[in-house]
Design an enzyme around this catalytic site. Structure first.
Site, mmCIF file in Angstrom:
data_model
loop_
_atom_site.group_PDB
_atom_site.id
_atom_site.type_symbol
_atom_site.label_atom_id
_atom_site.label_comp_id
_atom_site.label_asym_id
_atom_site.label_seq_id
_atom_site.Cartn_x
_atom_site.Cartn_y
_atom_site.Cartn_z
ATOM 1 C CB SER A 142 -0.889 0.013 1.240
ATOM 2 O OG SER A 142 -0.087 0.306 2.373
ATOM 3 C CE LYS A 143 -1.992 6.503 -2.919
ATOM 4 N NZ LYS A 143 -3.285 7.153 -2.833
ATOM 5 N NE ARG A 144 0.268 0.824 5.996
ATOM 6 C CZ ARG A 144 0.939 -0.267 6.308
ATOM 7 N NH1 ARG A 144 2.027 -0.192 7.051
ATOM 8 N NH2 ARG A 144 0.529 -1.445 5.893
ATOM 9 N N GLY A 157 5.373 3.024 -0.110
ATOM 10 C CA GLY A 157 5.951 3.765 -1.226
ATOM 11 C C GLY A 157 4.942 3.820 -2.358
#
Ligand code: GLU
Length: 470
Positions: free
Chosen positions: A238-240, A242
């Site tokens: 997920s965006k966490r 990158g």
């Protein structure tokens, strides 16, 4: 064996995710490997979440990765009549029925089932009422009440579901729109899809889909459910972790070849081989080698692979990809011999095109910016003599080639008794502003005598100024 027909059916509710791109690649590679057909379909029936911008973003990502299709793109929103016909087919064959229970009533049934320790489900109230169409009626699938439904999954092996846990799910809402699992099956069936490779987040949809195939009397496709891509902490990427949009990697200077290679290797293997060209992937990709365990996205590995692909790619092709990065920096770079030479010197030294554009600065700027450390160390009185000697050597050199440059530098080294480095380093700083760069003979030949003379003169002037003001 029939011709293999695979598909990629993204929902256009955002950019193309790294995991989605991998799914697209697997289906595309398998179709190409088998000389089959790859179908592209946009699953845009969720009118609220689907956007035209997402459709564009998905097309853009497919084009960047070089994934082409043989059929489509189909848009589900343009196929509503086909879905309606298929609802009618199931109604006629008795595999579906109208239901007029209100959402509140259904909710009560679900609560009741939960309270008695079962799964929350519709209780079949309208199943045998023989109701006809009505303004508020939904159409439900008449699901088998007992027995099992088995996914014979190529990756995971057989997965068994108890039919008693399934309910008579809705295939057409009261507003006449079809539901997700229904349209997927109608599409896959009517498009002749016989191999479905997708993320294992779809495993739970599959028993319903299989029941629908059976109700239509259609042959089941081969299912291959691929484990999700994870981040380093083993949670779903997920965006966490990158960037998760595949085209964000283009903007970070990755080559599509490297991205493809990396994404495929995240869930598939061929012995210990890490580096694959597109052609090799097509040649070697089979379903047997899809891994059972989830791939972990590792930026360092991707960078290393990108570096290998940069080294293996022809300068002419790198030039096309590098130009936008050079222009972004404001360099008046253009395609041609000069750029190819520049690329040849930089390709062995960088991991991304962004790094390459940064490293290319001294080939394009008019005035070199000296890195303070480099200037302090090499643009000082100790090196003035070396720069002057090299200036005089170069002045007399015609033509300037790598070979006669080497001779010149050796001559100066011989005459002064200095090591080559003592001569080369101040010249390097004068030409590039840095202490590390491609070989200076190559650089000199590329940027040409006139600019080299100008840069050395400027460095000499810079030292002289300092010495005077110091
Ligand atoms: N539209 C679905 C998605 O984007 C894919 C459905 C499928 O592969 O069956 O996740």
């Amino acid at each position: 064996m029939d011709q293999i027909i695979t598909r990629f059916p993204p929902s256009p509710t955002g950019y193309l995710h790294v995991g989605g791109a991998r799914t697209a690649l697997f289906n595309w590679l398998y179709a190409r490997h088998c000389k089959g057909k790859f179908v592209f379909r946009i699953e845009d029936t969720d009118q609220v979440r689907s956007t035209a911008a997402s459709v564009d973003a998905i097309f853009d990502a497919m084009a960047w990765l070089g994934i082409d299709w043989d059929e489509g793109p189909y848009f589900q929103t343009q196929r509503m009549d086909i879905y309606k016909d298929h609802v009618q087919k199931l109604l006629r064959s008795g595999h579906a029925y109208y239901c007029t229970c209100s959402p509140e009533e259904v909710e009560q049934m679900r609560q009741k089932a939960l309270a008695s320790g079962g799964k929350p489900k519709y209780d079949g109230t309208c199943r045998d009422k023989g109701l006809g169409p009505d303004d508020h009626a939904v159409v439900r699938f008449r699901a088998p009440l007992s027995g099992t439904t088995v996914i014979d999954d190529v990756v995971k092996g057989p997965i068994v579901f108890q039919n008693a846990e399934q309910d008579d799910f809705i295939i057409q809402r009261s507003d006449g729109t079809p539901t997700y699992n229904f349209v997927v099956v109608v599409d896959d069936m009517t498009m002749g899809i016989n191999t479905i490779i997708r993320g294992d987040d779809h495993v739970n949809n599959t028993p319903r889909q299989i029941m629908l195939y059976q109700a239509f009397g259609a042959k089941l496709p081969v299912f291959a459910h691929v484990p999700m891509v994870l981040g380093k902490d083993k949670t779903r990427l997920s965006k966490r972790h990158g960037a998760t949009s595949v085209t964000a990697y283009r903007d970070m200077g990755f080559l599509p070849e490297a991205m493809i290679n990396y994404l495929v290797r995240l869930g598939w293997s061929y012995g210990d081989q890490e580096f694959f060209t597109r052609e090799e992937l097509i040649e070697k990709f089979t379903l047997e080698n899809i891994g059972k365990s989830a791939g972990v996205f590792d930026m360092d590995k991707l960078l290393a692979l990108n570096q290998d692909h940069i080294k293996a790619t022809a300068p002419e092709r790198l030039a096309d990809m590098l130009l936008p990065f050079l222009h972004q920096k404001g360099y008046a770079a253009e395609k041609g011999n000069y750029l190819c030479k520049v690329i040849r010197t930089l390709a062995p030294r960088v991991k991304t095109l962004v790094e390459m554009a940064e490293a290319a600065a001294f080939y394009y700027v008019d005035e070199i910016v000296y890195q303070p450390d480099a200037a302090a160390k090499f643009l000082n009185g100790d090196h003035l003599k070396a720069l002057r000697l090299i200036r005089d050597e170069l002045d007399a050199l015609d033509p300037v080639t790598e070979t006669n440059l080497e001779e010149s530098f050796h001559r100066v080294a011989g005459e002064t008794g200095w090591k080559l480095g003592k001569i080369a380093q101040p010249v390097r700083v004068a030409l590039t502003g840095k202490t590390a760069s491609p070989g200076i003979f190559e650089i000199i030949e590329i940027i040409g005598k006139e600019r080299v003379m100008g840069r050395i003169a400027r460095a000499i002037g810079w030292i002289e100024n300092q010495t005077v003001s110091g």
